[in-house]
Design a protein around this motif. Structure first.
Motif, PDB file in Angstrom:
ATOM      1  N   ASP A 182       1.694 -74.855  11.980  1.00 27.71           N
ATOM      2  CA  ASP A 182       1.718 -73.625  11.204  1.00 27.71           C
ATOM      3  C   ASP A 182       0.875 -72.576  11.911  1.00 27.71           C
ATOM      4  O   ASP A 182       0.500 -72.757  13.085  1.00 27.71           O
ATOM      5  N   ASP A 183       0.570 -71.496  11.245  1.00 26.30           N
ATOM      6  CA  ASP A 183      -0.165 -70.408  11.892  1.00 26.30           C
ATOM      7  C   ASP A 183      -1.554 -70.832  12.350  1.00 26.30           C
ATOM      8  O   ASP A 183      -2.137 -70.219  13.240  1.00 26.30           O
ATOM      9  N   SER A 186       5.788 -77.204   4.257  1.00 27.23           N
ATOM     10  CA  SER A 186       6.850 -76.226   4.009  1.00 27.23           C
ATOM     11  C   SER A 186       8.197 -76.936   3.914  1.00 27.23           C
ATOM     12  O   SER A 186       9.106 -76.701   4.711  1.00 27.23           O
ATOM     13  N   ALA A 188       3.360 -81.350  12.192  1.00 24.40           N
ATOM     14  CA  ALA A 188       3.855 -79.994  11.962  1.00 24.40           C
ATOM     15  C   ALA A 188       2.965 -78.984  12.663  1.00 24.40           C
ATOM     16  O   ALA A 188       1.866 -79.294  13.125  1.00 24.40           O
ATOM     17  N   LEU A 211       5.588 -75.375  -1.577  1.00 23.84           N
ATOM     18  CA  LEU A 211       5.167 -73.981  -1.478  1.00 23.84           C
ATOM     19  C   LEU A 211       5.223 -73.347  -2.865  1.00 23.84           C
ATOM     20  O   LEU A 211       6.150 -73.635  -3.628  1.00 23.84           O
ATOM     21  N   ASN A 228      13.548 -78.426   5.822  1.00 29.80           N
ATOM     22  CA  ASN A 228      12.432 -77.738   6.465  1.00 29.80           C
ATOM     23  C   ASN A 228      12.535 -76.247   6.152  1.00 29.80           C
ATOM     24  O   ASN A 228      13.424 -75.559   6.643  1.00 29.80           O
ATOM     25  N   ASN A 240      13.202 -68.697   7.458  1.00 28.04           N
ATOM     26  CA  ASN A 240      12.012 -68.296   6.701  1.00 28.04           C
ATOM     27  C   ASN A 240      12.347 -67.353   5.555  1.00 28.04           C
ATOM     28  O   ASN A 240      11.509 -66.572   5.111  1.00 28.04           O
ATOM     29  N   GLY A 265      10.077 -74.135   6.874  1.00 27.20           N
ATOM     30  CA  GLY A 265       9.155 -73.423   7.742  1.00 27.20           C
ATOM     31  C   GLY A 265       9.826 -72.790   8.931  1.00 27.20           C
ATOM     32  O   GLY A 265      11.059 -72.739   9.051  1.00 27.20           O
ATOM     33  N   THR A 266       9.005 -72.326   9.869  1.00 30.77           N
ATOM     34  CA  THR A 266       9.508 -71.658  11.066  1.00 30.77           C
ATOM     35  C   THR A 266       9.341 -72.507  12.316  1.00 30.77           C
ATOM     36  O   THR A 266       9.733 -72.088  13.399  1.00 30.77           O
ATOM     37  N   SER A 267       8.750 -73.698  12.179  1.00 30.66           N
ATOM     38  CA  SER A 267       8.573 -74.611  13.312  1.00 30.66           C
ATOM     39  C   SER A 267       9.168 -75.966  12.967  1.00 30.66           C
ATOM     40  O   SER A 267       9.288 -76.327  11.791  1.00 30.66           O
ATOM     41  N   ARG A 294      -2.440 -78.595   2.578  1.00 30.00           N
ATOM     42  CA  ARG A 294      -1.830 -77.889   3.708  1.00 30.00           C
ATOM     43  C   ARG A 294      -0.360 -78.271   3.733  1.00 30.00           C
ATOM     44  O   ARG A 294      -0.004 -79.376   4.147  1.00 30.00           O
TER      45      ARG A 294
END
Length: 548
Positions: A87-88, A160, A85, A150, A187, A407, A189-191, A157
């Motif tokens: 993330d930021d 998401s 994955a 979440l 999913n 998101n 998340g954004t990715s 970690r």
């Protein structure tokens, strides 16, 4: 059994608390709720945290088979979800778990990385006389849990991911020896999630709880002695069935004393692997906090091994070993933001080996042919800057249409009614180019339900896209990346490995609008890498596999 299992006293259930949406920001504030499935011969505890079984915290059925006999077969269980994955903070290997090795007799909510969505376990029944009757029921007793990883719990970690866990059971004689556990994993998340694996962790352990004066079972509360280190575990590869029987010790079968707990119980993987996918059966000896399984990259390696562990190994035998099991399938190559995958298992019992095998086959046939789809997608298209979605349902006359972006949370967008053929149509003209929208239906009497989920991409007019990325070999090593930009703006192109280490970076300032191809020069060892395109406040990601 290690003394740690008995050090924790029986924990009282968490006090009831308000389950408002805002409680999701504080996992400790959400009550741990367990419900019993008791419609057939397989008794099972399910929870709103993804945990299966009751951790022997009470004498109610953890996984009791046949129900009412006092023969227990499962201490704890739960889903494992692993993936590569981004993330930021960069790329990482993640595994979110609903259960791991731990002490019995406790409230296991601190042991799971998942948090409920704030609701009770949803129960529905196809029986018109049941207090849980609903036309949406898939079985004689459904028990549905909704949860996600979440917000992140301390030290984790998250991937998401959101999970809809559907446990389904039937009272008919041909189907009374199993419960189906169906996991719909989305999913959030954004990715993208890459190379996703899904497994069911179990601590199968059998014994006659009615023969123990105290609970959880201890060596001093029954002439039968310790409950543990008495598990004979076997695997049927053609059925994808791992099964367990109480066995007092070697020699096998002469020393087993099968009559003390005369039934087999186990887990069958109902989802058959597609081409390119494999089944993993992992096993290890009970060891809470083991350094071999306390990091996500270690757990992912176990999940994704694609091998069948040798259950006849001496260290896993009754009297010597205290085995735990993980039955998994994967990889699911790419799960885009908002998309979902489904994996199903059956918890099965039987008096003899031939019986549990026959019941496993019955579970497979029933799941493949009978488990209904309440809502099916009839049409989904984007035309002229508008979206049209049409569902078909034989049970819904009216439903609320939900919409969300990858998101964001579901929001109501209107109400649709079925026409004379069972079709429910919705037109959405309030969409923006370059956005991706998900649509679903929510029945009027099911506030926590989203059915018939579908995602649509609105064609972009701005020309921002990461088109392709491939690893290069030979003299010019690195990664070649093709992409388009809509304007001149600050941005960069970054190559990272699965641990988040940066291997190459390119500044995009001054490139301007149009199509571009750049080489990120780097010497790559075989493995998985990610390219991240960031430009003008937007991002896009792509996976790269280096083979040499």
């Amino acid at each position: 059994m290690p003394a740690a299992r008995f050090r924790n006293a029986f924990a009282v259930a968490l006090a009831a608390c308000a389950l408002a949406t805002s409680a999701r920001t504080d996992p400790a504030a959400i009550a741990y709720i367990s419900r019993n499935m008791d419609i057939n011969r397989m008794g099972l505890t399910v929870t709103n945290y993804g945990f299966v079984g009751n951790n022997f915290a009470s004498r109610s059925a953890s996984m009791e088979y046949p129900l009412g006999t006092g023969y227990e077969h499962l201490v704890r269980g739960g889903v494992w979800i692993g993936a590569y994955a981004v993330d930021d903070a960069g790329a990482f290997t993640g595994v979110s778990t609903a259960a791991v090795d731990g002490s019995v007799g406790t409230n296991p909510s601190p042991d799971t990385e998942f948090t409920p969505d704030g609701s009770d376990v949803i129960r529905r029944s196809a029986f018109p006389t049941s207090q849980f009757y609903s036309p949406l029921a898939k079985s004689h007793l459904d028990a549905i849990g909704l949860y996600s990883d979440l917000p992140a719990k301390s030290g984790t970690r998250p991937l998401s991911v959101g999970v809809r866990q559907e446990n389904l059971s039937w009272a008919t004689p041909a189907h009374e020896d199993f419960i189906i556990a169906r996991y719909v994993i989305r999913n959030l998340g954004t990715s993208p999630l890459i190379d996703v694996w899904v497994g069911l962790y179990t601590e199968l352990a059998s014994g006659p709880k009615n023969e123990y004066s105290s609970w959880p079972p201890s060596s001093i509360s029954s002439p039968l002695g310790s409950w543990y280190r008495k598990a004979l575990v076997e695997y049927d590869p053609t059925l994808r069935l791992v099964r367990e029987h109480r066995c007092s010790g070697p020699p096998i079968p002469g020393g087993c004393q099968f009559e003390i707990t005369p039934h087999w119980a186990g887990v069958k993987l109902l989802t058959a692997p597609d081409p390119g996918q494999s089944v993993t059966l992992a096993a290890w000896n009970y060891a809470p906090g083991s350094a071999l399984r306390d990091e996500d990259h270690e757990r992912y390696a176990i999940l994704s091994a694609g091998t069948i562990h040798d259950l006849s190994a001496p260290d896993l035998q009754p009297g010597t070993g205290d085995p735990l099991e993980l039955l998994a399938i994967g990889p699911f190559g790419t799960v885009a933001p908002g998309d979902s995958i489904t994996v199903a298992f059956a918890l099965v019992g039987g008096a003899e080996v031939a019986d549990i095998q026959a019941h496993a086959e019955a579970a497979q046939a029933h799941y493949d042919g009978v488990v209904p789809t309440l809502v099916s997608l009839a049409e989904a298209q984007v035309h002229g800057g508008a979206v049209r979605v049409v569902w078909h349902s034989e049970t819904l006359d009216r439903a609320t249409v939900l919409r969300r972006e990858s998101n964001s949370a579901w929001e109501p967008r209107g109400v649709v009614r079925a026409d004379g053929t069972g079709r429910l149509a919705f037109d959405d003209r309030d969409v923006r180019p370059g956005r991706r929208y998900g649509y679903a239906l929510r029945p009027a009497d099911e506030p926590g339900t989203a059915l018939g989920e579908v995602w649509l991409e609105i064609p972009s007019t701005d020309g921002f896209a990461l088109l392709a990325a491939r690893a290069m070999s030979g003299v010019e090593q690195g990664v070649e990346v093709a992409f388009t930009l809509d304007r001149d703006a600050p941005g960069d192109l970054v190559l990272v490995d699965i641990a988040g280490r940066v291997h190459a970076r390119a500044d995009l300032a001054g490139l301007g609008a149009g199509s571009h191809t750049l080489r990120l020069g780097a010497t790559l060892t075989p493995g998985i890498y990610f390219v991240r395109l960031a430009h003008g406040g937007r991002t896009a990601n792509a996976k790269v596999v280096a083979t040499q």
